[in-house]
Design an enzyme around this catalytic site. Structure first.
Site, PDB file in Angstrom:
ATOM      1  CG  ASP A  54       2.061 -34.196  -5.518  1.00  0.00           C
ATOM      2  OD1 ASP A  54       1.724 -34.415  -4.427  1.00  0.00           O
ATOM      3  OD2 ASP A  54       1.264 -34.647  -6.432  1.00  0.00           O
ATOM      4  CB  CYS A  57      -0.889   0.065   1.179  1.00  0.00           C
ATOM      5  SG  CYS A  57      -0.023   0.168   2.713  1.00  0.00           S
ATOM      6  CB  CYS A  59      44.382 -21.668 -16.253  1.00  0.00           C
ATOM      7  SG  CYS A  59      44.954 -20.177 -15.604  1.00  0.00           S
ATOM      8  CG  ASP A 118       2.528 -36.564   0.373  1.00  0.00           C
ATOM      9  OD1 ASP A 118       2.028 -36.703   1.399  1.00  0.00           O
ATOM     10  OD2 ASP A 118       1.918 -36.046  -0.567  1.00  0.00           O
ATOM     11  CB  CYS A 150      41.282 -16.942 -16.524  1.00  0.00           C
ATOM     12  SG  CYS A 150      43.008 -16.872 -17.285  1.00  0.00           S
ATOM     13  CB  CYS A 181       4.268  -0.245   1.952  1.00  0.00           C
ATOM     14  SG  CYS A 181       3.592  -1.368   2.661  1.00  0.00           S
TER      15      CYS A 181
END
Length: 787
Positions: free
Chosen positions: A674, A15, A80, A481, A83, A18
């Site tokens: 899931d 809002c 290498c 689950d 770097c 804020c």
């Protein structure tokens, strides 16, 4: 001195209050003035140079956050791992920038506060550090091939110029001939090699030293220049009593170039999985525009347009099937080889192949916005991320070259003190410079990660980052689950017990009543009635009683009750008792107060689950089913599946608590779920695994996503992670052993500069070759998923 002003995109404001609070908070910072707009969700901040991190910290402390921009840059000129470490430090010194640079993939992944800079501004920083940069979405793969071709041309030139030195060395070592080049010819050939093919080492060394670092180029340039200068002095002064070392400088440069060319070729192969995936997606699509079918580039296809796909071709975009049912091979996305049927109105995805039928679809996503594009992004991010095991190698690579330079100086001084011969001291020091190789250390982990993540993507296993790959290798407990993970997540009628009426009548009555209510069990009854093609009876009136069931009056006057056995009427509880004891959901039915029977429903076990759990147990992993369901239902599913441990009646908080308890006991826990209620447990687990068809909240926090329709690839994910970690450990062991043994051997004169150069060239190639052996890994094939 001008003060920087930045417009930051702020998230979390709900809002106008804020915005006002944040503006006050920012203005309290010394020297900062801010204007925060809730309408545009931006903060325009004027601040003293160098204080952007403090500004962002203040925003976060106030309870908000700053959106980030991200980009991937293809980096050229890295020779290498040092770097990559140096460039990463340079980029991270830029205000507000967070960067991770991978030598193996040749990429830099960079993020910065949205609105604080343009992506092109970092190209100047990369160039200033001595490298070339291109935004990845604008980089052409062909450019890498051209770069490899250029390296090959210089390698051939160096090899031809070095060939006479090779003939000399072979003759001297075998005593077969004693042909020697004139000194002027040897100096000419060595000089050509030193400053034409070898110029890349001087250029790389200059850029490294100019930015305050040192890399492999410094070692090669310093070592070969020392041998070359000593030999030139011998020829020009002249010093006839001294030996020439032109063959050392020329041969070392040629061997290092050979190693770099082989390394580049192997690195392109490690990235081959991603390139192969990208090549699978069509570049053009047939679009129906104003009644005319036009073939256009995929990137120009707009949302809502109609795309046509002939049988046998790849689908170029995501969309919704607006034609009849078609059969599609989705193996590239899911790893499952059995084609699936997509009905009218169902989603279809880019990079899948139309097996049967002609498809007409309405576009919902294309390019990077398609599901395939998101997979490519996920794979690319995982390949470029760093595994925890790489941290030690990165720290060593960062100080490796300065330490080697110090060791080379020490070797030269000690050798001169012992032998009194300056030339011998210089050659020993050169051997130390040439044999030291930070590349093998830098490539050990990322090369294996790139191949492992690519293998996973091809098999339908998506790792979010390299750390997930490493953690998955150590999993000792897999927690699953029940609903939607072990089971299909859709109840089915499994048994009908009729009393006083036939089974068909009982099912027809139940379906007719349930058609007036909304309930998952009722939907299962309706599906069963539809399977048997039973017409629904007309219901004159119905009333749903929460927690009990539904009471309805048919058009003919009969009153039906469908619901809990203890509510339906006398005898229902006794008839349902045996079924309830098996963990089945039971609904009873009565007609005009007389019991007509009961229906038992159950969520069916996924067909692949028993085989998957057997494979997990064979890998030495404990399996646990963690569910919110009652004990009887949980035990029934566990018995069918073969789960070792069952925890029933667990709330979302209880699931997270169980995982925390197992972790406290020393277990490395993977959680598979899931649903939204699994998100807390997934976030807490050491490794979180989400099913591809699961809720977005679960997929978003998951370390591993299985895009297919089941758990089939879960054991493969752990097996692949273990195989990858084995390669990483082998590579690190070899890279450490090579340097720990090679440098002392060179220091005491047991390795000439030529042999040191050959060993250095072989070290990186060996590490990459070992990583490429991971390509032999294949997913398990003995389990099949029913179509």
């Amino acid at each position: 001195m001008s003060r920087p002003t930045v417009q930051l995109s702020v998230t979390g404001m709900s809002c106008a209050a804020c915005a006002a609070r944040l503006e006050k908070s920012l203005s309290r910072l010394e020297g900062v003035s801010a204007s925060v707009s809730f309408a545009t969700t931006t903060a325009t901040v004027d601040y003293p140079s160098g204080q952007l991190p403090e500004v962002i910290g203040q925003i976060r402390q106030a309870g908000f956050d700053v959106a980030e921009d991200r980009a991937v840059y293809q980096i050229g000129g890295m020779s290498c791992a040092a770097c990559a470490t140096r460039l990463e430090k340079v980029l991270n010194r830029q205000e507000g920038v967070s960067a991770s640079v991978s030598f193996a993939s040749g990429e830099a992944r960079i993020s910065w506060p949205q609105g604080s800079r343009e992506p092109a501004s970092l190209l100047e920083v990369i160039a200033g550090a001595g490298f070339t940069g291109t935004l990845a979405d604008r980089a052409e793969p062909v450019a890498q091939e051209h770069a490899g071709a250029g390296e090959l041309l210089w390698l051939v030139f160096a090899a031809v110029a070095t060939l006479p030195f090779t003939v000399e060395m072979i003759g001297m070592s075998t005593d077969m001939w004693h042909w020697m080049m004139p000194d002027w010819l040897a100096m000419t050939l060595a000089t050509l090699v030193q400053f034409l093919p070898g110029w890349r080492f001087y250029r790389g060394a200059w850029h490294a030293l100019r930015s305050g670092g040192a890399n492999m180029d410094v070692l090669v340039a310093l070592g070969t220049s020392t041998a070359w200068l000593l030999s030139v002095a011998v020829v020009l002064l002249p010093l006839p009593e001294q030996s020439l070392y032109f063959e050392a400088s020329a041969t070392v440069i040629t061997l290092v170039l050979l190693g770099k060319w082989l390394e580049g070729r192997a690195r392109r192969q490690t990235a081959g999985a991603l390139q192969g995936l990208m090549a699978m997606s069509p570049r053009r699509a047939r679009v129906d525009r104003d009644g005319s079918v036009t073939e256009v580039p995929v990137d120009t296809v707009r949302l809502g347009e109609t795309v046509l796909v002939p049988q046998g071709e790849m689908i170029p975009v995501d969309g919704v099937n607006s034609s009849d049912a078609v059969s599609i091979d989705e193996s590239l996305l899911t790893g499952e080889s059995v084609p699936v049927v997509r009905e009218h109105g169902e989603p279809v995805f880019a990079a899948t192949r139309l097996v049967q039928g002609t498809l007409r679809l309405t576009v919902t996503g294309s390019g990077a916005a398609s599901r395939f594009g998101q997979i490519i992004r996920m794979v690319r991010e995982a390949q470029s991320s760093k595994a925890p095991v790489q941290r030690l190698a990165d720290r060593i690579s960062g100080i490796f070259v300065p330490v080697v330079l110090a060791l080379a100086v020490l070797t030269g001084v000690v050798t001169f003190v012992v032998t009194g011969v300056a030339a011998t001291a210089l050659i020993h020091a050169v051997a130390v410079l040439v044999i030291a190789c930070p590349c093998a250390l830098g490539l050990a982990t990322p090369a294996a990660v790139m191949v492992g993540v690519g293998n996973g993507a091809r098999a339908g296993i998506l790792f979010r980052q390299a750390a997930a790959l490493e953690k998955a290798a150590g999993v000792t407990v897999v927690v699953l689950d029940k609903t939607g993970t072990l089971t299909e997540g859709r109840p089915e009628v499994v048994e009908i017990l009729a009393q006083g009426v036939d089974e068909t009548t009982l099912l027809q009555w139940t379906a007719s009543v349930e058609a007036t209510a909304v309930h998952p069990l009722g939907e299962a009854v309706l599906r069963k009635a539809a399977e048997r093609q039973l017409p629904l009876l007309t219901v004159a009136h119905s009333q749903m009683l929460p927690g009990s069931g539904v009471e309805a009056r048919l058009a003919g006057g009969a009153v039906l009750r469908v619901g809990r056995p203890d509510w339906v009427g006398a005898g229902a509880v006794e008839l349902a008792a045996a079924l309830s004891g098996q963990g089945l959901s039971v609904m009873a039915v009565s007609c005009d107060g007389v019991l007509a029977g009961v229906l038992a429903l159950a969520d069916r076990l996924r067909p692949e689950v028993p085989g998957v759990l057997r494979r997990l147990q064979a890998l030495g992993i404990e399996t646990v089913m963690l569910t919110g369901d009652n004990e009887a239902t949980a035990q029934r599913i566990a018995a069918e599946a073969g789960v070792a441990t069952v925890v029933a009646g667990a709330s979302p908080e209880g699931k997270a608590g169980y995982i925390a308890a197992r972790q406290a006991g020393g277990a490395v826990v993977a959680m598979v779920g899931d649903g939204v209620n699994d998100a807390p447990a997934l976030a807490l687990a050491d490794v979180s695994v989400a099913m591809g068809q699961g809720a977005e909240a679960a997929i978003r926090v998951a370390d591993i996503t299985l895009p297919g329709q089941g758990l089939l690839r879960l054991p493969d994910a752990i097996d692949l992670a273990r195989a990858t970690l084995r390669r990483i450990r082998q590579n690190l062991a070899f890279a450490f052993a090579y340097n720990v043994l090679g440098i002392p051997f060179a220091a005491v004169g047991l390795l000439s500069p030529v042999l040191a150069g050959a060993a250095m060239a072989a070290s990186s190639v060996s590490v990459l070759g070992n990583a490429l052996l991971l390509k032999r890994w294949r997913p398990h094939k003995s389990i099949t998923v029913s179509g």
